[in-house]
Design a protein around this motif. Structure first.
Motif, PDB file in Angstrom:
ATOM      1  N   VAL A  23       0.847  -1.190   0.000  1.00  0.00           N
ATOM      2  CA  VAL A  23       0.000   0.000   0.000  1.00  0.00           C
ATOM      3  C   VAL A  23       0.881   1.237   0.000  1.00  0.00           C
ATOM      4  O   VAL A  23       1.820   1.357   0.798  1.00  0.00           O
ATOM      5  N   ILE A  24       0.545   2.153  -0.889  1.00  0.00           N
ATOM      6  CA  ILE A  24       1.288   3.399  -1.035  1.00  0.00           C
ATOM      7  C   ILE A  24       0.284   4.522  -1.272  1.00  0.00           C
ATOM      8  O   ILE A  24      -0.779   4.303  -1.847  1.00  0.00           O
ATOM      9  N   ILE A 158       9.188  11.715   6.640  1.00  0.00           N
ATOM     10  CA  ILE A 158       9.209  10.257   6.753  1.00  0.00           C
ATOM     11  C   ILE A 158       8.529   9.676   5.519  1.00  0.00           C
ATOM     12  O   ILE A 158       7.347   9.940   5.274  1.00  0.00           O
ATOM     13  N   GLU A 159       9.288   8.917   4.758  1.00  0.00           N
ATOM     14  CA  GLU A 159       8.750   8.223   3.585  1.00  0.00           C
ATOM     15  C   GLU A 159       8.265   6.858   4.057  1.00  0.00           C
ATOM     16  O   GLU A 159       9.048   6.079   4.600  1.00  0.00           O
ATOM     17  N   SER A 160       6.981   6.580   3.867  1.00  0.00           N
ATOM     18  CA  SER A 160       6.449   5.318   4.371  1.00  0.00           C
ATOM     19  C   SER A 160       5.482   4.666   3.392  1.00  0.00           C
ATOM     20  O   SER A 160       4.862   5.336   2.560  1.00  0.00           O
ATOM     21  N   VAL A 161       5.376   3.358   3.523  1.00  0.00           N
ATOM     22  CA  VAL A 161       4.436   2.519   2.789  1.00  0.00           C
ATOM     23  C   VAL A 161       3.931   1.474   3.786  1.00  0.00           C
ATOM     24  O   VAL A 161       4.388   1.441   4.926  1.00  0.00           O
ATOM     25  N   ALA A 162       3.034   0.608   3.329  1.00  0.00           N
ATOM     26  CA  ALA A 162       2.511  -0.414   4.235  1.00  0.00           C
ATOM     27  C   ALA A 162       2.315  -1.723   3.482  1.00  0.00           C
ATOM     28  O   ALA A 162       2.311  -1.755   2.250  1.00  0.00           O
ATOM     29  N   ILE A 163       2.154  -2.776   4.254  1.00  0.00           N
ATOM     30  CA  ILE A 163       1.785  -4.073   3.707  1.00  0.00           C
ATOM     31  C   ILE A 163       0.600  -4.600   4.507  1.00  0.00           C
ATOM     32  O   ILE A 163       0.600  -4.567   5.741  1.00  0.00           O
ATOM     33  N   ILE A 164      -0.414  -5.056   3.768  1.00  0.00           N
ATOM     34  CA  ILE A 164      -1.565  -5.729   4.374  1.00  0.00           C
ATOM     35  C   ILE A 164      -1.314  -7.225   4.266  1.00  0.00           C
ATOM     36  O   ILE A 164      -0.949  -7.728   3.208  1.00  0.00           O
ATOM     37  N   TYR A 165      -1.531  -7.919   5.366  1.00  0.00           N
ATOM     38  CA  TYR A 165      -1.422  -9.376   5.423  1.00  0.00           C
ATOM     39  C   TYR A 165      -2.841  -9.920   5.502  1.00  0.00           C
ATOM     40  O   TYR A 165      -3.486  -9.842   6.556  1.00  0.00           O
ATOM     41  N   THR A 166      -3.340 -10.443   4.383  1.00  0.00           N
ATOM     42  CA  THR A 166      -4.761 -10.786   4.307  1.00  0.00           C
ATOM     43  C   THR A 166      -5.154 -11.964   5.189  1.00  0.00           C
ATOM     44  O   THR A 166      -6.284 -12.019   5.653  1.00  0.00           O
ATOM     45  N   LYS A 167      -4.254 -12.896   5.414  1.00  0.00           N
ATOM     46  CA  LYS A 167      -4.607 -14.055   6.251  1.00  0.00           C
ATOM     47  C   LYS A 167      -4.868 -13.611   7.693  1.00  0.00           C
ATOM     48  O   LYS A 167      -5.822 -14.044   8.321  1.00  0.00           O
ATOM     49  N   LYS A 168      -4.029 -12.703   8.194  1.00  0.00           N
ATOM     50  CA  LYS A 168      -4.167 -12.200   9.561  1.00  0.00           C
ATOM     51  C   LYS A 168      -5.141 -11.024   9.643  1.00  0.00           C
ATOM     52  O   LYS A 168      -5.508 -10.605  10.737  1.00  0.00           O
ATOM     53  N   ASP A 170      -4.326  -7.952   9.009  1.00  0.00           N
ATOM     54  CA  ASP A 170      -3.542  -6.960   9.733  1.00  0.00           C
ATOM     55  C   ASP A 170      -2.651  -6.227   8.741  1.00  0.00           C
ATOM     56  O   ASP A 170      -2.538  -6.638   7.580  1.00  0.00           O
ATOM     57  N   ALA A 171      -2.028  -5.178   9.199  1.00  0.00           N
ATOM     58  CA  ALA A 171      -1.134  -4.387   8.344  1.00  0.00           C
ATOM     59  C   ALA A 171       0.016  -3.866   9.174  1.00  0.00           C
ATOM     60  O   ALA A 171      -0.078  -3.753  10.396  1.00  0.00           O
ATOM     61  N   LYS A 172       1.088  -3.530   8.490  1.00  0.00           N
ATOM     62  CA  LYS A 172       2.239  -2.917   9.127  1.00  0.00           C
ATOM     63  C   LYS A 172       2.742  -1.807   8.234  1.00  0.00           C
ATOM     64  O   LYS A 172       2.812  -1.954   7.019  1.00  0.00           O
ATOM     65  N   ILE A 173       3.117  -0.681   8.860  1.00  0.00           N
ATOM     66  CA  ILE A 173       3.666   0.459   8.132  1.00  0.00           C
ATOM     67  C   ILE A 173       5.172   0.405   8.237  1.00  0.00           C
ATOM     68  O   ILE A 173       5.725   0.141   9.310  1.00  0.00           O
ATOM     69  N   PHE A 174       5.831   0.659   7.120  1.00  0.00           N
ATOM     70  CA  PHE A 174       7.288   0.599   7.043  1.00  0.00           C
ATOM     71  C   PHE A 174       7.842   1.937   6.576  1.00  0.00           C
ATOM     72  O   PHE A 174       7.325   2.528   5.632  1.00  0.00           O
ATOM     73  N   GLU A 175       8.887   2.396   7.245  1.00  0.00           N
ATOM     74  CA  GLU A 175       9.595   3.605   6.800  1.00  0.00           C
ATOM     75  C   GLU A 175      10.651   3.190   5.808  1.00  0.00           C
ATOM     76  O   GLU A 175      11.361   2.195   6.006  1.00  0.00           O
ATOM     77  N   LEU A 176      10.764   3.947   4.732  1.00  0.00           N
ATOM     78  CA  LEU A 176      11.724   3.619   3.666  1.00  0.00           C
ATOM     79  C   LEU A 176      13.097   4.181   3.962  1.00  0.00           C
ATOM     80  O   LEU A 176      13.280   5.130   4.655  1.00  0.00           O
TER      81      LEU A 176
END
Length: 176
Positions: A23-24, A158-168, A170-176
């Motif tokens: 996700v961006i 802060i440059e950030s993106v995220a990943i959604i984990y569909t099984k859980k 849930d999501a986590k945001i990551f700084e680049l």
């Protein structure tokens, strides 16, 4: 996805429920940040990418073309030449008007650049992704609600993106 083998592997992952959606949002022509985001998504082997608006210029397709998966993009309030954006991204992903509503890997998804409609969308869809505010947000309410923050880093540094984990779911945001 470019090959039948890749599509077959994605089908297998879908059966197992192990899907990662990158996700961006708010990339605002920051080519270096976009390149970092694409590289990050490729390293993380995300299966799909959602862009929640404000891509801005068609030339950003050059960086996004390195992405190793398909993507869905919506127009934000600062995206100018929508027809040329759609043309330049035609082999990378599909552009939609805001909001995009669809099914992705067994989940109903709403993708918007309008924070004012997020709560209403969350009553109807499994996942709601939004942009525009440039502020990170992960909430678990009726839906998984996610704003990855700003890829460009212009307001927060802060440059950030995220990943959604569909099984859980849930999501986590990551700084680049």
């Amino acid at each position: 996805m470019s090959t039948a083998v890749e599509k077959m592997l994605l089908e297998e992952k879908k059966k197992e429920g192990e899907i990662k959606i990158g996700v961006i949002a708010d990339s605002h022509d920051n080519m270096e940040a976009i390149k970092k985001a694409v590289e990050f998504f490729n390293e993380q082997e995300v299966d799909f990418v959602l862009h929640a608006g404000d891509i801005i210029s068609p030339f950003t397709a050059n960086a996004f073309s390195m992405l190793k998966c398909d993507m869905i993009l919506i127009y934000g309030n600062n995206d100018g030449d929508k027809l040329y954006l759609k043309e330049r991204f035609r082999n990378i992903g599909n552009f939609y008007n805001d909001p995009y509503i669809g099914n992705l890997f067994g989940k109903t998804i709403a993708l918007t650049h309008k924070p004012e409609i997020v709560d209403a969308l969350a009553t109807k869809y499994d996942i709601v992704v939004y942009g525009h505010t440039h502020e990170k947000d992960i909430r678990h309410e009726n839906a998984l609600i996610l704003n990855p923050g700003e890829c460009c880093g212009y307001l927060s540094d802060i440059e950030s993106v995220a990943i959604i984990y569909t099984k859980k779911m849930d999501a986590k945001i990551f700084e680049l």
